[in-house]
Design an enzyme around this catalytic site. Structure first.
Site, PDB file in Angstrom:
ATOM      1  CG  HIS A   8      -1.779  -1.167   1.408  1.00 38.38           C
ATOM      2  ND1 HIS A   8      -2.791  -1.466   0.529  1.00 38.38           N
ATOM      3  CD2 HIS A   8      -1.805  -2.152   2.352  1.00 38.38           C
ATOM      4  CE1 HIS A   8      -3.408  -2.566   0.927  1.00 38.38           C
ATOM      5  NE2 HIS A   8      -2.826  -3.010   2.021  1.00 38.38           N
ATOM      6  CG  HIS A 176      -6.944  -5.072   2.837  1.00 44.84           C
ATOM      7  ND1 HIS A 176      -7.085  -4.370   4.011  1.00 44.84           N
ATOM      8  CD2 HIS A 176      -5.621  -5.370   2.729  1.00 44.84           C
ATOM      9  CE1 HIS A 176      -5.890  -4.251   4.580  1.00 44.84           C
ATOM     10  NE2 HIS A 176      -4.988  -4.847   3.830  1.00 44.84           N
ATOM     11  CG  HIS A 221      -3.750  -9.321   6.684  1.00 46.14           C
ATOM     12  ND1 HIS A 221      -5.005  -8.958   6.286  1.00 46.14           N
ATOM     13  CD2 HIS A 221      -2.977  -8.230   6.482  1.00 46.14           C
ATOM     14  CE1 HIS A 221      -4.999  -7.683   5.884  1.00 46.14           C
ATOM     15  NE2 HIS A 221      -3.777  -7.223   5.987  1.00 46.14           N
ATOM     16  CD  GLU A 282      -0.834  -5.202   5.059  1.00 42.75           C
ATOM     17  OE1 GLU A 282      -0.764  -6.228   5.749  1.00 42.75           O
ATOM     18  OE2 GLU A 282      -1.812  -4.428   5.105  1.00 42.75           O
TER      19      GLU A 282
END
Lengths: 340, 340
Positions: A8, A176, A221, A282
């Site tokens: 991100h 998400h 995750h 991530e």
């Protein structure tokens, strides 16, 4: 090639989030939002070169599928119109990163969701991001309310118009959630993981993938609690007289490797077929520190995977092959960006 | 001795749940509930002898800490008065089981919770169950709303009056949600696990155990997603400049072994100190079938633990020692029941 399927833009220039605060304040006051602030290419370059690109190089990964900050999507704030404007601003910034760093980042969009607003509302932005910007996937929030879970489950016909467009465009969704505004949940500590587990179980108890055999979800995750409780899920499915999970779900559901210790990665690789695991870190994300037990960053997930007893074929699938398969537009987009 | 710290009376005579339905229907209509139905000792004996006691014997376990059916607590139904009457009925039934089978079952109570109603309301029933029935713990629902998470987090002063009583009585709580009425969640597949993870993270971000150093929580279902993501939680705590998790939480938080495959049990035992793991199966509970891969019941958790590379001391702690320590009234109660 090592492709990180989950990154991100957590390092976006400050004025981007300042504008978001102004936008929401204006919405609350019934005013029009101010104009979006100028953000220069140099500011974007700096934020990436000192951030995600530097970490890619340090860790020896090549490409990140890059999307707006997940907690920043905050679909619970404002309304459909503010979500549309914010998603547009966020996705355009991702597009600029991909243009500036065409070898290192490929876009994944956020969607302009809003609690109680039909996901049909997301189609135009998805089409724009895929068609105009060359994005290869989207992030889909199963709980736009931010922790009160007031929208229908992902398996409800409510979501079908969006799925039809995803199938038509051949793009998958990473499931998400965003920021938790419910004090019961910590955004990255429990809400993210709970969203993953809830979404998986919604799919398990539905015929969604019979209806949409070409729909693909990535559960991030490391799949929340799912691999750790794989026996529980297998047993629940069996008690419900459902097919084996590998037949029911594993053609359509994939798990990333955002698990920040070796024991967890070992479990993931032991329990799930290599075909269903997509490399991800991530970074720069939920956990930024160095693990004193290893001397390396918690989220340097490549280091764990290097220690797993995987065949070269399995390792290649996890690092690259699966992500190219699950994001079918990726290979062409990488080639296109390489020529740019 | 092998003590299962987590069993529910899922096989109670049918008229018990029929009365619950009548009670809630009466509440909806503004009528008084009917009188509670007679349940004979023979009916209770049969339900246990053909149920939990038979399974105890088959699996070679000795004692179960026994509480009312978790999904049946359904605190979201009715109001404070219906919850009080239902908790009383459920707990009295557990007491009768313990009187009929004093060598095999020790009581743990459900609490008469209700969304938005102070936990102070639970104190009288907790005192009655511990003082009159010899119960050794309670089940505490962190989300009486059944999946909308509308009550304050467990770390809020809202809950302190109950914690003060728990400390005074020296009884721990298993943190256990009940039935999900939110269609986003599957009760045993996602809501249970998500409740576990949410509760752990609430504790991590608070000073609860500094305020109540003698308060003890058992997080069931192997701790939800927590052990699988132990690196994530360690990293989040470190980023927040908190103490090490072992110092911050592991004097007060314990995990049960309700994980229904070997790989998950291996992870649990690898990641957490043996001192923090309590044997449990939740039988007869969420998963009732036989795993075709092993030929044994998914929830026959002893079989997994027998395969772990544990020292005899660690195994004894997990099977017996920890549960006697975390439930300080247990040893005396077992002795008392043995004399009965």
């Amino acid at each position: 090639m090592i492709i990180d399927c989950h990154g991100h833009y957590t390092t976006a220039p400050r004025q981007h989030e300042v504008w978001r605060a102004e936008q929401i304040a204006a919405h609350k006051d019934g005013r029009s939002p101010p104009a979006r602030p100028p953000i220069s290419d140099d500011e974007i370059r700096l934020s990436i070169e000192q951030g995600q690109l530097m970490v890619q190089r340090e860790r020896g990964t090549d490409v990140t599928l890059f999307s707006p900050r997940a907690a920043g999507m905050s679909h619970h704030l404002g309304d459909a119109a503010t979500s549309e404007a914010w998603a547009a601003a966020c996705n355009e910034l991702i597009h600029r990163v991909c243009v500036l760093f065409p070898d290192n980042f490929v876009g994944v969009c956020m969607l302009p969701q809003s609690p109680g607003v039909s996901p049909r509302n997301c189609i135009a932005e998805l089409e724009r991001c895929v068609g105009e910007f060359g994005f290869v996937g989207c992030n889909l929030n199963p709980d736009p309310s931010g922790g009160y879970w007031t929208d229908p489950p992902l398996t409800d016909p409510y979501w079908y118009p969006l799925y039809e467009k995803m199938v038509e465009l051949d793009v998958p969704a990473m499931i998400h959630v965003s920021q938790a505004c419910n004090p019961a949940f910590h955004t990255t500590g429990s809400h993210y993981l709970n969203g993953d587990t809830a979404a998986f179980m919604q799919c398990l108890t539905s015929d969604l993938f019979s209806r949409f055999p070409r729909l693909r979800f990535i559960i991030p995750h490391g799949g929340g609690a799912v691999p750790y409780h794989w026996g529980r899920f297998r047993g629940i499915a069996q008690d419900m007289k459902l097919p084996l999970l590998k037949d029911l779900l594993l053609h359509n559901i994939f798990f990333d490797t955002c698990v920040y210790h070796l024991a967890g990665q070992e479990l993931l690789a032991k329990v799930l077929p290599a075909e269903n695991i997509l490399f991800a870190s991530e970074m720069i994300g939920a956990v930024r520190g160095i693990d004193p037990d290893t001397g390396h960053h918690f989220d340097d997930t490549r280091r764990y995977i290097e220690q797993l007893p995987l065949s070269p074929e399995a390792r290649q699938l996890i690092y690259e092959g699966n992500t190219r398969r699950v994001f079918p537009r990726l290979s062409a987009q990488l080639a296109l960006q390489a020529r740019a």
